[in-house]
Structure formats: C-alpha cells, structure tokens
Write a protein that holds these residues in place. Structure first.
Motif, PDB file in Angstrom:
ATOM      1  N   GLU A 150       0.826  -1.209   0.000  1.00  0.00           N
ATOM      2  CA  GLU A 150       0.000   0.000   0.000  1.00  0.00           C
ATOM      3  C   GLU A 150       0.859   1.258   0.000  1.00  0.00           C
ATOM      4  O   GLU A 150       0.591   2.222  -0.728  1.00  0.00           O
ATOM      5  N   ALA A 151       1.918   1.243   0.809  1.00  0.00           N
ATOM      6  CA  ALA A 151       2.825   2.397   0.865  1.00  0.00           C
ATOM      7  C   ALA A 151       3.575   2.562  -0.455  1.00  0.00           C
ATOM      8  O   ALA A 151       3.714   3.684  -0.966  1.00  0.00           O
ATOM      9  N   TYR A 152       4.079   1.452  -1.007  1.00  0.00           N
ATOM     10  CA  TYR A 152       4.790   1.525  -2.285  1.00  0.00           C
ATOM     11  C   TYR A 152       3.894   2.127  -3.371  1.00  0.00           C
ATOM     12  O   TYR A 152       4.289   3.034  -4.104  1.00  0.00           O
ATOM     13  N   LEU A 153       2.674   1.583  -3.475  1.00  0.00           N
ATOM     14  CA  LEU A 153       1.788   1.968  -4.574  1.00  0.00           C
ATOM     15  C   LEU A 153       1.424   3.443  -4.551  1.00  0.00           C
ATOM     16  O   LEU A 153       1.293   4.072  -5.610  1.00  0.00           O
ATOM     17  N   ALA A 154       1.258   4.003  -3.367  1.00  0.00           N
ATOM     18  CA  ALA A 154       0.871   5.412  -3.283  1.00  0.00           C
ATOM     19  C   ALA A 154       1.870   6.293  -4.024  1.00  0.00           C
ATOM     20  O   ALA A 154       1.487   7.170  -4.820  1.00  0.00           O
ATOM     21  N   ASP A 155       3.162   6.053  -3.792  1.00  0.00           N
ATOM     22  CA  ASP A 155       4.190   6.862  -4.452  1.00  0.00           C
ATOM     23  C   ASP A 155       4.472   6.384  -5.869  1.00  0.00           C
ATOM     24  O   ASP A 155       4.740   7.196  -6.764  1.00  0.00           O
ATOM     25  N   MET A 156       4.414   5.076  -6.103  1.00  0.00           N
ATOM     26  CA  MET A 156       4.673   4.559  -7.442  1.00  0.00           C
ATOM     27  C   MET A 156       3.657   5.073  -8.442  1.00  0.00           C
ATOM     28  O   MET A 156       3.998   5.440  -9.569  1.00  0.00           O
ATOM     29  N   LYS A 157       2.383   5.118  -8.047  1.00  0.00           N
ATOM     30  CA  LYS A 157       1.347   5.605  -8.959  1.00  0.00           C
ATOM     31  C   LYS A 157       1.548   7.077  -9.293  1.00  0.00           C
ATOM     32  O   LYS A 157       1.354   7.498 -10.439  1.00  0.00           O
ATOM     33  N   ARG A 158       1.956   7.866  -8.302  1.00  0.00           N
ATOM     34  CA  ARG A 158       2.216   9.287  -8.560  1.00  0.00           C
ATOM     35  C   ARG A 158       3.387   9.452  -9.527  1.00  0.00           C
ATOM     36  O   ARG A 158       3.329  10.265 -10.457  1.00  0.00           O
ATOM     37  N   GLU A 159       4.456   8.694  -9.294  1.00  0.00           N
ATOM     38  CA  GLU A 159       5.627   8.792 -10.175  1.00  0.00           C
ATOM     39  C   GLU A 159       5.292   8.300 -11.581  1.00  0.00           C
ATOM     40  O   GLU A 159       5.710   8.890 -12.575  1.00  0.00           O
ATOM     41  N   ALA A 160       4.528   7.209 -11.671  1.00  0.00           N
ATOM     42  CA  ALA A 160       4.153   6.673 -12.984  1.00  0.00           C
ATOM     43  C   ALA A 160       3.267   7.658 -13.735  1.00  0.00           C
ATOM     44  O   ALA A 160       3.407   7.836 -14.957  1.00  0.00           O
ATOM     45  N   ALA A 161       2.364   8.321 -13.023  1.00  0.00           N
ATOM     46  CA  ALA A 161       1.499   9.315 -13.667  1.00  0.00           C
ATOM     47  C   ALA A 161       2.317  10.480 -14.197  1.00  0.00           C
ATOM     48  O   ALA A 161       2.074  10.978 -15.301  1.00  0.00           O
ATOM     49  N   ARG A 162       3.306  10.910 -13.413  1.00  0.00           N
ATOM     50  CA  ARG A 162       4.163  12.019 -13.852  1.00  0.00           C
ATOM     51  C   ARG A 162       4.945  11.629 -15.109  1.00  0.00           C
ATOM     52  O   ARG A 162       4.995  12.389 -16.082  1.00  0.00           O
ATOM     53  N   ILE A 163       5.563  10.440 -15.091  1.00  0.00           N
ATOM     54  CA  ILE A 163       6.350   9.981 -16.239  1.00  0.00           C
ATOM     55  C   ILE A 163       5.456   9.849 -17.472  1.00  0.00           C
ATOM     56  O   ILE A 163       5.824  10.267 -18.572  1.00  0.00           O
ATOM     57  N   SER A 164       4.279   9.271 -17.286  1.00  0.00           N
ATOM     58  CA  SER A 164       3.353   9.087 -18.408  1.00  0.00           C
ATOM     59  C   SER A 164       2.914  10.427 -18.987  1.00  0.00           C
ATOM     60  O   SER A 164       2.810  10.578 -20.208  1.00  0.00           O
ATOM     61  N   ARG A 165       2.654  11.413 -18.122  1.00  0.00           N
ATOM     62  CA  ARG A 165       2.292  12.747 -18.622  1.00  0.00           C
ATOM     63  C   ARG A 165       3.424  13.334 -19.450  1.00  0.00           C
ATOM     64  O   ARG A 165       3.197  13.962 -20.488  1.00  0.00           O
ATOM     65  N   GLU A 166       4.667  13.127 -18.996  1.00  0.00           N
ATOM     66  CA  GLU A 166       5.809  13.648 -19.728  1.00  0.00           C
ATOM     67  C   GLU A 166       6.011  12.952 -21.053  1.00  0.00           C
ATOM     68  O   GLU A 166       6.644  13.492 -21.961  1.00  0.00           O
ATOM     69  N   MET A 167       5.453  11.738 -21.188  1.00  0.00           N
ATOM     70  CA  MET A 167       5.498  11.017 -22.470  1.00  0.00           C
ATOM     71  C   MET A 167       4.279  11.346 -23.325  1.00  0.00           C
ATOM     72  O   MET A 167       4.105  10.749 -24.384  1.00  0.00           O
ATOM     73  N   GLY A 168       3.424  12.257 -22.843  1.00  0.00           N
ATOM     74  CA  GLY A 168       2.294  12.691 -23.650  1.00  0.00           C
ATOM     75  C   GLY A 168       0.959  12.078 -23.306  1.00  0.00           C
ATOM     76  O   GLY A 168      -0.050  12.360 -23.956  1.00  0.00           O
ATOM     77  N   TYR A 169       0.917  11.216 -22.266  1.00  0.00           N
ATOM     78  CA  TYR A 169      -0.346  10.560 -21.906  1.00  0.00           C
ATOM     79  C   TYR A 169      -1.282  11.560 -21.246  1.00  0.00           C
ATOM     80  O   TYR A 169      -0.889  12.304 -20.357  1.00  0.00           O
ATOM     81  N   ARG A 170      -2.538  11.561 -21.663  1.00  0.00           N
ATOM     82  CA  ARG A 170      -3.519  12.492 -21.123  1.00  0.00           C
ATOM     83  C   ARG A 170      -4.738  11.772 -20.563  1.00  0.00           C
ATOM     84  O   ARG A 170      -5.788  12.346 -20.381  1.00  0.00           O
ATOM     85  N   GLY A 171      -4.620  10.487 -20.268  1.00  0.00           N
ATOM     86  CA  GLY A 171      -5.747   9.707 -19.747  1.00  0.00           C
ATOM     87  C   GLY A 171      -6.038  10.028 -18.305  1.00  0.00           C
ATOM     88  O   GLY A 171      -5.265  10.691 -17.625  1.00  0.00           O
TER      89      GLY A 171
END
Length: 257
Positions: free
Chosen positions: A236-257
């Motif tokens: 649970e602790a890992y996922l909270a930060d991993m999801k935020r980091e993954a969302a940031r990286i995906s946005r930087e790759m152009g993802y807008r979902g």
C-alpha cells in the motif's frame, strides 16, 4: 562468467555483419567492392553478409551497379533506441526517489517479444536486497512487471504466450492458463500487479504501468523486495508513491488519460 573476456563469446560472422550494417548506415550508396574493402572482407564474403542483412530487411540494393542502403526496418531500430533513451531520462528521478524513500530495488522493464527486459534500475544500500542486472530477461508470465506488460500486450503476443509451454520456476509460477488469464484480468482492472515468489522463492514485487501519448503501456515501474517486506502494508505504501511517479512519467510522455 566472472573474469571471462567478452571476446571469447564473440561470433565472428555476427560481428562482421554488424560492422557492415554500420558502414551502410554511415555511408549509404557504397557498392559491394568498396564495402568489402572498408570491412576488410573478401568480395564474396561481403556479398553473403549483405545478402543475409537484405533477407532480414535491414539493407537493400539499388541500381546497377548495385549500391546498398538502409531500409525502414533498420531505421526502426534507431527510433526504438531513441525512445528508450528518452524513457531512461524520464524515469531516473523516480528511480532515485523511490529507492531512497523505501530503500528497495526499483526497476524499469520493457517488453521484448514474449519476454520482459530490464532497462534501468536503482538498488538500495542495505545488505538484504534484490540484486538485479540491466538487460536481464524474464518470460512474460512470471513476476509482477512481466505479467503487467503481458496484460497490456497485443492479442498476438497474448496468444503466443498462452500457446507456448510455460516453465515452472517455483510453486507460485502461474503456468495454468486459467490462473494466468484470471491474473491478467485483475491487472487490467486494478492497473497494477503484485507477485510473491513467482520467479524466485521469497522475492516479491509490485509493478505499475508507464504509458505513452497513445495510451499504450510501454514499460513497467516496479519495486522488488524480500517477501517479508511485501506485506499488504508495504505494498500500500509503495503503490501510493509509485502511482504518482508513474502518472508524472506518463504525462511527460504525452499521456492524457
């Protein structure tokens, strides 16, 4: 093998073919004789090597007398390399942040055919940790990152994995098609994957997807740790930060979902 020179594992024909491919890339339009001279091969051997590259859709002959040029399949290698290098730049801050915060091994993997391959990692300082090497390949049906990449793979890849023989690495390896299909369905619904001891006993991992501008899952971001540090509370602790980091990286790759 430690202490063994890489030269001992070099395949001469492959080495010569790769050198020829680079010559064509750097000097398009050269003929057979000149390519043979520059590659220090006989004309006959150069022709055989170039014919092999041509059969693999990496080079093509044009005109009379024939000259050699790259084709789009070869250009795709450069495009893929460029994309992966860009991805490495984007994930580096996440690797550093997650590894330092949780003191665990953080890995980025991509899909290569029916396997996953690690392209970046950050390891902690603690003695009991998951050791990992860049370029390590794993089958798509075992482990959090691999299963996550499989869950979002094209239908032909899913079909190939399901129709192939799946090796049992541990008692937890999901070799049953029914169990694997159920796991993939759950991954798509929750958008992350957790595994314990599927590839190596007593090692667990949690993985989240990285998406590009088209919405395609192009990589996985994961944390690997000994199983006793993969409890529900840890995950649970890992996922909270991993999801935020993954969302940031995906946005930087152009993802807008």
């Amino acid at each position: 093998m430690i202490g063994t020179s890489l030269v001992e594992y070099t395949v001469a024909a492959v080495d010569e073919a790769v050198r020829l491919l680079f010559l064509v890339a750097e000097h398009p339009g050269l003929g057979l004789s000149e390519l043979g001279r520059r590659s220090m091969n006989t004309k006959a051997r150069t022709f055989r090597l170039l014919s092999t590259l041509e059969q693999r859709n990496l080079v093509t002959r044009r005109g009379e007398p024939a000259t050699y040029h790259l084709v789009f399949s070869a250009l795709a290698l450069g495009t893929a390399a460029h994309e992966q290098i860009d991805l490495l730049k984007l994930v580096e801050p996440a690797l550093k942040f997650l590894s330092e915060k949780f003191n665990e091994t953080v890995i980025v993997r991509i899909r290569e055919g029916t396997a996953s391959m690690s392209i970046a990692r950050r390891e902690p300082q603690r003695s009991l940790r998951v050791n990992h090497r860049i370029g390590a390949r794993m089958p798509l049906y075992a482990g959090a990152s691999s299963k996550l990449l499989l869950a979002f793979s094209p239908d032909n890849v899913l079909r190939e994995v399901m129709e192939s023989e799946r090796v049992r690495f541990t008692k937890n390896t999901p070799v049953s098609e029914k169990n694997l299909q159920a796991a993939l369905k759950q991954i798509r619904e929750q958008d992350y994957c957790v595994s314990i001891g599927e590839h190596v006993d007593d090692i667990g991992a949690v993985a989240v997807p990285l998406r590009d501008g088209s919405g395609e899952v192009v990589a996985s971001l994961s944390i690997s740790a000994p199983a006793h540090r993969m409890t529900d509370k840890h995950v649970e602790a890992y996922l909270a930060d991993m999801k935020r980091e993954a969302a940031r990286i995906s946005r930087e790759m152009g993802y807008r979902g």
